[in-house]
Design a protein around this motif. Structure first.
Motif, PDB file in Angstrom:
ATOM      1  N   VAL A  78      41.025  10.767 127.266  1.00 18.64           N
ATOM      2  CA  VAL A  78      39.734  10.173 126.943  1.00 18.64           C
ATOM      3  C   VAL A  78      39.909   8.965 126.022  1.00 18.64           C
ATOM      4  O   VAL A  78      39.084   8.043 126.023  1.00 18.64           O
ATOM      5  N   GLN A  79      40.975   8.942 125.244  1.00 16.71           N
ATOM      6  CA  GLN A  79      41.241   7.772 124.406  1.00 16.71           C
ATOM      7  C   GLN A  79      41.442   6.533 125.274  1.00 16.71           C
ATOM      8  O   GLN A  79      40.936   5.453 124.958  1.00 16.71           O
ATOM      9  N   ILE A  80      42.163   6.689 126.376  1.00 14.84           N
ATOM     10  CA  ILE A  80      42.376   5.572 127.295  1.00 14.84           C
ATOM     11  C   ILE A  80      41.053   5.166 127.935  1.00 14.84           C
ATOM     12  O   ILE A  80      40.738   3.968 128.044  1.00 14.84           O
ATOM     13  N   GLN A  81      40.261   6.144 128.352  1.00 17.68           N
ATOM     14  CA  GLN A  81      38.978   5.844 128.989  1.00 17.68           C
ATOM     15  C   GLN A  81      38.038   5.121 128.030  1.00 17.68           C
ATOM     16  O   GLN A  81      37.382   4.141 128.402  1.00 17.68           O
ATOM     17  N   ILE A  82      37.954   5.618 126.806  1.00 12.12           N
ATOM     18  CA  ILE A  82      37.038   5.013 125.834  1.00 12.12           C
ATOM     19  C   ILE A  82      37.461   3.591 125.495  1.00 12.12           C
ATOM     20  O   ILE A  82      36.617   2.697 125.354  1.00 12.12           O
ATOM     21  N   ALA A  83      38.763   3.371 125.345  1.00 11.46           N
ATOM     22  CA  ALA A  83      39.236   2.011 125.064  1.00 11.46           C
ATOM     23  C   ALA A  83      38.844   1.062 126.190  1.00 11.46           C
ATOM     24  O   ALA A  83      38.429  -0.080 125.949  1.00 11.46           O
ATOM     25  N   HIS A  84      38.945   1.529 127.434  1.00 10.05           N
ATOM     26  CA  HIS A  84      38.566   0.707 128.586  1.00 10.05           C
ATOM     27  C   HIS A  84      37.062   0.427 128.588  1.00 10.05           C
ATOM     28  O   HIS A  84      36.632  -0.719 128.770  1.00 10.05           O
ATOM     29  N   LEU A  85      36.260   1.473 128.364  1.00  9.52           N
ATOM     30  CA  LEU A  85      34.807   1.299 128.389  1.00  9.52           C
ATOM     31  C   LEU A  85      34.321   0.437 127.232  1.00  9.52           C
ATOM     32  O   LEU A  85      33.465  -0.447 127.407  1.00  9.52           O
ATOM     33  N   PHE A  86      34.854   0.678 126.039  1.00 11.10           N
ATOM     34  CA  PHE A  86      34.436  -0.094 124.870  1.00 11.10           C
ATOM     35  C   PHE A  86      34.834  -1.555 125.021  1.00 11.10           C
ATOM     36  O   PHE A  86      34.075  -2.463 124.643  1.00 11.10           O
ATOM     37  N   GLY A  87      36.027  -1.785 125.562  1.00 15.70           N
ATOM     38  CA  GLY A  87      36.468  -3.163 125.786  1.00 15.70           C
ATOM     39  C   GLY A  87      35.618  -3.891 126.806  1.00 15.70           C
ATOM     40  O   GLY A  87      35.483  -5.120 126.760  1.00 15.70           O
ATOM     41  N   ALA A  88      35.021  -3.131 127.733  1.00 14.66           N
ATOM     42  CA  ALA A  88      34.150  -3.729 128.747  1.00 14.66           C
ATOM     43  C   ALA A  88      32.706  -3.857 128.266  1.00 14.66           C
ATOM     44  O   ALA A  88      31.830  -4.257 129.042  1.00 14.66           O
ATOM     45  N   GLY A  89      32.456  -3.512 127.003  1.00 10.83           N
ATOM     46  CA  GLY A  89      31.113  -3.627 126.464  1.00 10.83           C
ATOM     47  C   GLY A  89      30.194  -2.472 126.824  1.00 10.83           C
ATOM     48  O   GLY A  89      28.983  -2.566 126.629  1.00 10.83           O
ATOM     49  N   ARG A  90      30.743  -1.381 127.304  1.00 12.43           N
ATOM     50  CA  ARG A  90      29.945  -0.216 127.716  1.00 12.43           C
ATOM     51  C   ARG A  90      30.024   0.848 126.613  1.00 12.43           C
ATOM     52  O   ARG A  90      30.509   1.953 126.801  1.00 12.43           O
ATOM     53  N   TYR A  97      30.532   6.360 124.223  1.00  9.68           N
ATOM     54  CA  TYR A  97      30.074   7.382 123.273  1.00  9.68           C
ATOM     55  C   TYR A  97      29.877   8.721 123.971  1.00  9.68           C
ATOM     56  O   TYR A  97      30.308   9.771 123.496  1.00  9.68           O
ATOM     57  N   GLY A  98      29.222   8.684 125.125  1.00  5.08           N
ATOM     58  CA  GLY A  98      28.995   9.914 125.864  1.00  5.08           C
ATOM     59  C   GLY A  98      30.275  10.522 126.402  1.00  5.08           C
ATOM     60  O   GLY A  98      30.419  11.754 126.459  1.00  5.08           O
ATOM     61  N   THR A  99      31.218   9.675 126.770  1.00 11.21           N
ATOM     62  CA  THR A  99      32.498  10.153 127.289  1.00 11.21           C
ATOM     63  C   THR A  99      33.263  10.942 126.236  1.00 11.21           C
ATOM     64  O   THR A  99      33.914  11.948 126.548  1.00 11.21           O
TER      65      THR A  99
END
Length: 241
Positions: free
Chosen positions: A103-115, A120-122
Motif C-alpha cells: 500500500v505504500q507503493i500504491q499511496i505514493a503513486h496516487l498521491f504523486g498523481a494528485g489523487r 487516503y481511503g487506500t
C-alpha cells in the motif's frame, strides 16, 4: 551462541539473495562504473526522506538490544523463550507487513498523481485487510503454538512461558498492524519526520523505559517486559494522524 551464529548466517544469505535480485531489476546490468555516479540534488532529496527513516530503524535496533540484554539478565530460559517468540511473531505479521509495503507503493503513486482522497481511503482499506490477516494468523498460532514450539524446543518451561506470551500476542499484533499500515502510508507521502519523532518517543520512553522499570526495578519477569516492550506499536496507533 547458536542463535547468534544462525541469525548472522541467515541474514548474510538473505543479503546476498537481495543483492542478486537488485542487480537484475533494471533494464541494463549494473556495473562498477555506476558506483561513480552522483547526483547532488537527488542525493539531497533521498537524504531528506531517508535520514528520518534511518533514525527510526536504528532506534528500534538499539532499543531491542537493550531490552534483550535485560531479558538475558532474568535468565537464559527467558531469553530462549523470547527468541522463539520472535520467530512465531514473524509469522503473524509477515503477510500484514507485506500489505503495508504494497500500500505504500500504491499511496505514493496516487498521491504523486494528485489523487489525495483516493490515497487516503487506500491507506485505511489496507489497514483493515491487514488487520484481518494478522488476527487470523495470531489466532492460528495461539491455537497451535504449543505444537509448533514443540518442534524446536523440548524444554517444558520454555514452551509454557511462550504459550502464555501467545495470549498477549492476540492483543498486540492488531496494534502493530495499524502502526505498520499508517506509518507506511505517511512515509509514502514524505511525512517521515512525524513518524520518526513518534517512534523515537514511544520506543525509548514507553517501550524501553517501562521495560527497564518492570524488569530491573520491579522484577516482574518476561511476561510484563514483553508486553511493555511492545507498547510502542499501540502508542504509534493512537498517535497516528
Amino acid at each position: 551462541m547458536g542463535v547468534a551464529v544462525s541469525t548472522v548466517i541467515c541474514r548474510l544469505l538473505a543479503t546476498i539473495v537481495l543483492f542478486i535480485m537488485y542487480l537484475g531489476s533494471f533494464e541494463r546490468a549494473i556495473g562498477l562504473g555506476d558506483l561513480k555516479l552522483f547526483n547532488r540534488k537527488l542525493f539531497g532529496e533521498i537524504l531528506r526522506i531517508g535520514w528520518s527513516l534511518g533514525v527510526n530503524m536504528s532506534c528500534w535496533v538499539f532499543t531491542q538490544l537493550l531490552i534483550f540484554t535485560w531479558i538475558a539478565m532474568i535468565g537464559t530460559g527467558e531469553l530462549a523463550a523470547r527468541t522463539y517468540m520472535n520467530t512465531l511473531e514473524s509469522f503473524c505479521f509477515l503477510l500484514g507487513y507485506s500489505v503495508a509495503l504494497a500500500v505504500q507503493i500504491q499511496i505514493a503513486h496516487l498521491f504523486g498523481a494528485g489523487r489525495a482522497k483516493e490515497a487516503y481511503g487506500t491507506a485505511y482499506r489496507a489497514m483493515w485487510i491487514g488487520l484481518a490477516v494478522v488476527t487470523v494468523n495470531a489466532l492460528l498460532i495461539f491455537a497451535f503454538g504449543r505444537q509448533l514450539l514443540g518442534l524446536f524446543a523440548d524444554n517444558a518451561d520454555i514452551v509454557s512461558l511462550d504459550v502464555s506470551l501467545l495470549g498477549l500476542n492476540l492483543l498486540l499484533q492488531p496494534g502493530k498492524m495499524v502502526n505498520m499500515a499508517l506509518s507506511n502510508a505517511l512515509n509514502a507521502v514524505g511525512d517521515t519526520w512525524f513518524t520518526m519523532w513518534i517512534s523515537v518517543f514511544s520506543m525509548w520512553l514507553i517501550a524501553t523505559g517501562l521495560a527497564y522499570y518492570a524488569d530491573i526495578e520491579l522484577d516482574w519477569g518476561l511476561v510484563d517486559i514483553y508486553h511493555l516492550s511492545r507498547e510502542d506499536s499501540l502508542f504509534n496507533e493512537v498517535s497516528g494522524r
